[in-house]
Design an enzyme around this catalytic site. Structure first.
Site, PDB file in Angstrom:
ATOM      1  N   LYS A   1       2.269  -2.660   6.520  1.00 45.20           N
ATOM      2  CA  LYS A   1       2.655  -2.541   5.116  1.00 45.20           C
ATOM      3  C   LYS A   1       4.119  -2.124   4.972  1.00 45.20           C
ATOM      4  CE  LYS A   1      -1.221  -3.893   3.394  1.00 45.20           C
ATOM      5  NZ  LYS A   1      -1.304  -5.213   2.732  1.00 45.20           N
TER       6      LYS A   1
ATOM      7  N   TYR B   1      -1.869  -0.232  10.420  1.00 43.36           N
ATOM      8  CA  TYR B   1      -1.888  -0.605   9.006  1.00 43.36           C
ATOM      9  C   TYR B   1      -0.604  -0.155   8.311  1.00 43.36           C
ATOM     10  CZ  TYR B   1      -3.699  -1.353   4.303  1.00 43.36           C
ATOM     11  OH  TYR B   1      -3.886  -1.794   3.014  1.00 43.36           O
TER      12      TYR B   1
ATOM     13  N   SER C   1       0.841  -1.193   0.000  1.00 43.25           N
ATOM     14  CA  SER C   1       0.000   0.000   0.000  1.00 43.25           C
ATOM     15  C   SER C   1       0.873   1.238   0.000  1.00 43.25           C
ATOM     16  CB  SER C   1      -0.895   0.000   1.242  1.00 43.25           C
ATOM     17  OG  SER C   1      -1.541   1.245   1.426  1.00 43.25           O
TER      18      SER C   1
END
Length: 246
Positions: free
Chosen positions: A155, A151, A138
């Site tokens: 990533k 998150y 991402s």
């Protein structure tokens, strides 16, 4: 560009919805004798995928369960090409981040990638075949996003882990790369980013002025899986309209 997956077996995780689902459908149509294996933890999603594309093989497993996942992946070997797509997102501010969110996110977004890759890459090595692994990362791996502490962390970890995989697996002719999309307009993406007040600030940072469509991401994944990218190894490819360039 003619991309052919004839005779290949391709495993896609997180295949029940969104990017993973559409990737399975496109890959299944790409060559007469390609075999796509779709892995998801939700049987109902796999059943509907199978109904839509009957030649796709499905396997149900909870990627958060190490042993269950390992057995499931072993049951569908051999695999020639792998897309580690499955991920979860738990959005919480820094001061409110819970240990449960950390554990569940790293378990799926990081630990399961290691697990699946170990099984598949060992099989590739044992068979002495060239392979390609594409990990779905991402833009959040390289840019701080509000409420995305965990998150972003998962990533960021995935990006550097993919480079280590490229380093260690490269001598066996197994490549590993990541694609790093911005917001992708899957059904859930459209729902989550339909509010102009939410979407506006993000769009203002994307020079192309739009979010990614699913096909934008699929094209990059398919290229990296194919032998057209045979000398590409250990890279992260932003699919973000220039977000990370600014």
């Amino acid at each position: 560009m003619d991309i052919n997956f004839e005779g290949k077996r391709i495993l896609v995780t997180g295949a029940g919805r969104g990017i993973g689902r559409q990737l399975c459908i496109v890959l299944a149509k790409s060559s007469p004798n390609v075999k796509v294996v779709a892995l998801s933890q939700t049987q109902a999603n796999l059943d509907s995928l199978k109904a839509e594309s009957p030649n796709i093989e499905t396997v149900c497993a909870d990627l958060g369960n190490w042993d269950e996942t390992r057995k499931a992946v072993q049951s569908v070997l051999p695999i020639d090409l792998l897309v580690n797509n499955a991920a979860v997102a738990s959005l919480q501010p820094v001061l409110e981040t819970t240990p449960e969110a950390i554990d569940s996110s790293f378990n799926v977004n990081v630990k399961s990638v290691v697990n699946v890759t170990q099984v598949v890459a060992q099989n590739m090595k044992d068979r002495k075949v060239a392979g390609s692994i594409v990990n779905i990362s991402s833009q959040a791996s390289q840019a701080a996003l509000k409420d995305h502490l965990v998150y972003c962390g998962t990533k960021g970890a995935l990006d550097i882990m993919s480079k280590v995989m490229a380093l260690e697996l490269g001598p066996f002719n197994i490549r590993c790369n990541t694609v790093n999309p911005t917001v992708v307009l899957t059904d859930m993406g459209r729902l989550g980013w339909s509010d102009p007040e939410k979407a506006g600030p993000m769009l203002s940072k994307i020079p192309l002025g739009r979010f990614a469509e699913v096909d934008d991401v699929l094209g990059a994944i398919i290229f990296l899986l194919s032998d057209k990218s045979a000398m590409i190894n250990g890279v992260t490819i932003p699919i973000d309209g220039g977000f990370l360039a600014c």
